[in-house]
Design an enzyme around this catalytic site. Sequence first.
Site, mmCIF file in Angstrom:
data_model
loop_
_atom_site.group_PDB
_atom_site.id
_atom_site.type_symbol
_atom_site.label_atom_id
_atom_site.label_comp_id
_atom_site.label_asym_id
_atom_site.label_seq_id
_atom_site.Cartn_x
_atom_site.Cartn_y
_atom_site.Cartn_z
ATOM 1 N N GLY A 329 0.818 -1.207 0.000
ATOM 2 C CA GLY A 329 0.000 0.000 0.000
ATOM 3 C C GLY A 329 0.853 1.259 0.000
ATOM 4 N N SER A 330 0.384 2.288 0.671
ATOM 5 C CA SER A 330 1.046 3.595 0.621
ATOM 6 C C SER A 330 2.360 3.633 1.392
ATOM 7 C CB SER A 330 0.103 4.670 1.163
ATOM 8 O OG SER A 330 -1.004 4.829 0.300
ATOM 9 N N THR A 331 2.695 2.568 2.145
ATOM 10 C CA THR A 331 3.985 2.584 2.818
ATOM 11 C C THR A 331 5.147 2.569 1.833
ATOM 12 O OG1 THR A 331 4.006 0.161 3.017
ATOM 13 C CG2 THR A 331 3.061 1.413 4.852
ATOM 14 N N ILE A 332 4.853 2.258 0.568
ATOM 15 C CA ILE A 332 5.895 2.242 -0.450
ATOM 16 C C ILE A 332 6.213 3.635 -0.991
ATOM 17 C CG2 ILE A 332 4.506 1.997 -2.561
ATOM 18 C CD1 ILE A 332 6.360 -0.187 -3.468
ATOM 19 N N LYS A 333 5.355 4.618 -0.692
ATOM 20 C CA LYS A 333 5.496 5.950 -1.296
ATOM 21 C C LYS A 333 6.796 6.664 -0.954
ATOM 22 C CE LYS A 333 0.536 6.596 -1.925
ATOM 23 N NZ LYS A 333 -0.710 7.229 -1.452
#
Length: 630
Positions: A329-333
């Site tokens: 999810g957005s933890t990769i951003k």
Amino acid sequence: MLLAPQIKNLDRELARFHGRLKTAAVFVALLATALLARAFYLQVMQHDYYIQRAESNRISLVPAAPNRGLILDRNERILAENYSAYTLELARAQTRDLEATLALVGQLIEITPGQLRRFRRLLAESHEFETVPLKSKLADEEVAILAANRYRLPGVEVKARLFRNYQAGPGMAHVVGFIGRINDGDLKRLRAGGREQNYKGSVHIGKTGLEQSYETLLHGRTGFDQMETDASGRAVRMLSRIPPVPGKDLRLYLDAELQAVAEHAFGDYLGGLVALDPNTGGVLALVSKPGFDPNLFVDGIDPETWKSLNESPERPMVNRVLRGIYPPGSTIKPLMALAGLELGLRKPADSIVDPGYFTLPNSSHQFRDWKRGGHGVVDLQRSIAQSCDTYYYKLAVDMGIDRMHDYLAQFGLGEKSGIDLEGESSGLLPSRDWKQRRFKQTWYPGETVIAGIGQGYHLTTPLQLATATAMLANGGKRIEPRLVQAVRDPLNHIWQPQPAVVHRQVAIDPENLGVVRAGMMDVMRPGGTAAAAAAGAPYTIAGKTGTAQVVGIKQGARYDEGRLARQHRDHALFIAYAPAENPTIAIAVMVENGGHGSSVAAPVARAVFDYYLTGKRPGNMKREAGNAAE
């Protein structure tokens, strides 16, 4: 007609007799010579061999199992220890009537149906010459009763055995693991490794966790007692002894109190958490919830309990930190933002206008932002703080899936971290080549779009996310996570530190890294997606929230958590490190079906940060522990 009588030739008869006598004498002489030669060979030439054979009939080597090494936390609190207890065991080869013996034993002491079922299962798995435990941890009264009736119980033995005790309980089960009885598969591996001799007299071996990974160190070296025996095989006296060498003790980076705080912070939720020291790679906490009681396996788990654990929908036997794979999810951003800067695709001041969706050229399909109406004007730092999907949709298209794959792979995504535990999953970092090999299909532009926000084929473990977060905290140094900090030799009692293993150093422009870190700090400040979780903290946190989709949502529909059953809600994710200026702890949290990283996963991390950095425990933790004890 009468025949004339023949006259015997006495001289010829006598000559024949003398010939026979000489032949017999030669034969007797040859036989005597052969007997003397054989006696000489046996008594002189083979003297040493037969002395050894005679001694082996008189002397028996009895293996003495070593004490298993202890497992301690960083403050030397005991997590796994040994204790001695008496065990009732039966030798099938020496038991004339097994069923009659079992019935008689049952009349003397209590034998439960579960103990009988376990005995029969172990009996079927054991060799005929092995003793099989019927009842463990005998009371003194039971030992006395069996000793008084030993003459009635051929093949029944009472032995002193060492047992393993796991004091930390279910919360530490996936870290420490457990030991179990040596089975045929274990024996095959021991033979292949040339270690079978060292397990003479041992009945247990590490099955999971550290007990398995460090089995060679924990087991020690088997000793032998040289016993003189009489004709009936009974021991008369000990002639000599090679003492066993105890196994080595392990001291972990992990803090048992921090582990308990982390487990408590999950409340009723399931999930996984791992906290690392970004400077050493030491695992400070590793929680996979729910856990299980490892003490159930030491003496052989009964089939009903095993079935309940193995078939439970909560999957307590699965280590979610190592083997659970979830979309990041957005933890990769933050990693995507750093890739954009490092690859020259973005500058810190570059901005976009987010209308709340992204559309590929020559396509009418809209990829929605999580925020209806969009975020307006967004630069890179604000894209992290506000978790703007639209910003990363476009960045992913500009980057392409293969460059995305190659850059993120440097941070350990898509491969095992190298932690000192067995069973780690490698996750999945997609690329064109991977899809062609896996599905024989081409890669589509829309798949690149959703990969930019950590969805689609992308799968990671919480441990991989923690490793990548630690790299953001320490400036790009990828250090293999380690649970064991030091090993103590039982002979000199000196702790030997285990060196950190640096896998690689990723070259990162400090200015680019500073921009990403600033964005992660803004996540925790007013206006950021996890500001509430950082409120009132006496230290600075840098973090990133995330959500991993569990069920698909139709195009144009909105995610409504309240209308979904809990098992269908999104997973909540959160990564962070603190103190942001000089990080000493990096963390990844995954709460299954938690819904939102900001409201569910981030508070779990905050509780861990508070205890590790300030010593503050959750206000209701002691009270709940006391109630549980009552």
